[in-house]
Design a protein around this motif. Structure first.
Motif, PDB file in Angstrom:
ATOM      1  N   MET A   1       0.829  -1.206   0.000  1.00 26.22           N
ATOM      2  CA  MET A   1       0.000   0.000   0.000  1.00 26.22           C
ATOM      3  C   MET A   1       0.871   1.268   0.000  1.00 26.22           C
ATOM      4  SD  MET A   1      -2.714   1.151   2.863  1.00 26.22           S
ATOM      5  CE  MET A   1      -4.318   1.601   2.322  1.00 26.22           C
ATOM      6  N   ILE A   2       1.901   1.269   0.846  1.00 25.01           N
ATOM      7  CA  ILE A   2       2.784   2.438   0.911  1.00 25.01           C
ATOM      8  C   ILE A   2       3.521   2.604  -0.408  1.00 25.01           C
ATOM      9  CG2 ILE A   2       4.870   3.351   2.006  1.00 25.01           C
ATOM     10  CD1 ILE A   2       3.841   2.133   4.616  1.00 25.01           C
ATOM     11  N   LYS A   3       4.001   1.489  -0.964  1.00 26.79           N
ATOM     12  CA  LYS A   3       4.730   1.551  -2.223  1.00 26.79           C
ATOM     13  C   LYS A   3       3.857   2.118  -3.336  1.00 26.79           C
ATOM     14  CE  LYS A   3       8.377  -1.143  -4.171  1.00 26.79           C
ATOM     15  NZ  LYS A   3       9.051  -2.419  -4.180  1.00 26.79           N
ATOM     16  N   GLU A   4       2.579   1.764  -3.348  1.00 20.25           N
ATOM     17  CA  GLU A   4       1.653   2.283  -4.356  1.00 20.25           C
ATOM     18  C   GLU A   4       1.477   3.782  -4.222  1.00 20.25           C
ATOM     19  OE1 GLU A   4      -2.095   0.328  -4.082  1.00 20.25           O
ATOM     20  OE2 GLU A   4      -1.232  -1.644  -4.484  1.00 20.25           O
ATOM     21  N   ARG A   5       1.419   4.274  -2.999  1.00 21.80           N
ATOM     22  CA  ARG A   5       1.161   5.695  -2.771  1.00 21.80           C
ATOM     23  C   ARG A   5       2.356   6.577  -3.060  1.00 21.80           C
ATOM     24  NH1 ARG A   5      -2.753   7.812   1.441  1.00 21.80           N
ATOM     25  NH2 ARG A   5      -4.609   6.989   0.498  1.00 21.80           N
ATOM     26  N   CYS A   6       3.546   6.048  -2.900  1.00 28.39           N
ATOM     27  CA  CYS A   6       4.732   6.887  -3.127  1.00 28.39           C
ATOM     28  C   CYS A   6       5.881   6.047  -3.646  1.00 28.39           C
ATOM     29  CB  CYS A   6       5.135   7.607  -1.846  1.00 28.39           C
ATOM     30  SG  CYS A   6       6.483   8.740  -2.121  1.00 28.39           S
ATOM     31  N   VAL A 100      10.207   0.041   3.380  1.00 30.00           N
ATOM     32  CA  VAL A 100      10.533  -1.076   2.489  1.00 30.00           C
ATOM     33  C   VAL A 100      11.744  -1.838   3.017  1.00 30.00           C
ATOM     34  CG1 VAL A 100      11.371  -1.666   0.171  1.00 30.00           C
ATOM     35  CG2 VAL A 100       9.447  -0.099   0.444  1.00 30.00           C
ATOM     36  N   SER A 101      12.750  -1.118   3.522  1.00 34.17           N
ATOM     37  CA  SER A 101      13.940  -1.790   4.068  1.00 34.17           C
ATOM     38  C   SER A 101      13.592  -2.625   5.296  1.00 34.17           C
ATOM     39  CB  SER A 101      15.051  -0.793   4.385  1.00 34.17           C
ATOM     40  OG  SER A 101      14.736  -0.025   5.515  1.00 34.17           O
ATOM     41  N   ILE A 102      12.705  -2.143   6.131  1.00 38.00           N
ATOM     42  CA  ILE A 102      12.271  -2.905   7.293  1.00 38.00           C
ATOM     43  C   ILE A 102      11.493  -4.147   6.863  1.00 38.00           C
ATOM     44  CG2 ILE A 102      10.699  -2.885   9.275  1.00 38.00           C
ATOM     45  CD1 ILE A 102      11.634  -0.071   9.852  1.00 38.00           C
TER      46      ILE A 102
END
Length: 107
Positions: A1-6, A100-102
């Motif tokens: 979800m986070i990757k999609e937003r930014c 993403v790294s986490i």
């Protein structure tokens, strides 16, 4: 979800979003855009208001004695709000990279 937003390649995703949509994104059930993006936006608004005041003061006969000072601060205010606007998306990209790294470490 986070990757999609930014996504990492979207360096001006939030900067090019309408004010209404940006506010709705902040109020949504997601961590992006978050506090850092909002702080950069508010700071850029403050600096752009200082720039506006400088433009309105400069060249005005009523404030003629301030022209030399305005010539010094106006470029600084202008550059500052330009730089701060860029931080809106840079904060989101940095946060996304961190998350993403986490997530990769947890796998």
């Amino acid at each position: 979800m986070i990757k999609e937003r930014c996504g990492q390649t979207e360096s001006e995703k939030y900067l090019n979003t309408s004010i209404k949509d940006f506010i709705n994104l902040i109020g949504a059930r997601s961590s992006l855009p978050g506090g850092g993006c909002v702080a950069a936006l508010v700071a850029s608004l403050g600096s752009s208001l200082a720039c506006m005041s400088s433009y309105l003061t400069f060249g005005n006969r009523k404030f003629e004695k301030l022209d030399s000072k305005i010539r010094q601060v106006l470029p600084v205010f202008y550059q500052t709000y330009q730089d701060l606007m860029n931080l809106i998306d840079q904060d989101a990209i940095a946060f996304n990279t961190y998350v993403v790294s986490i997530l990769k470490r947890l796998k």
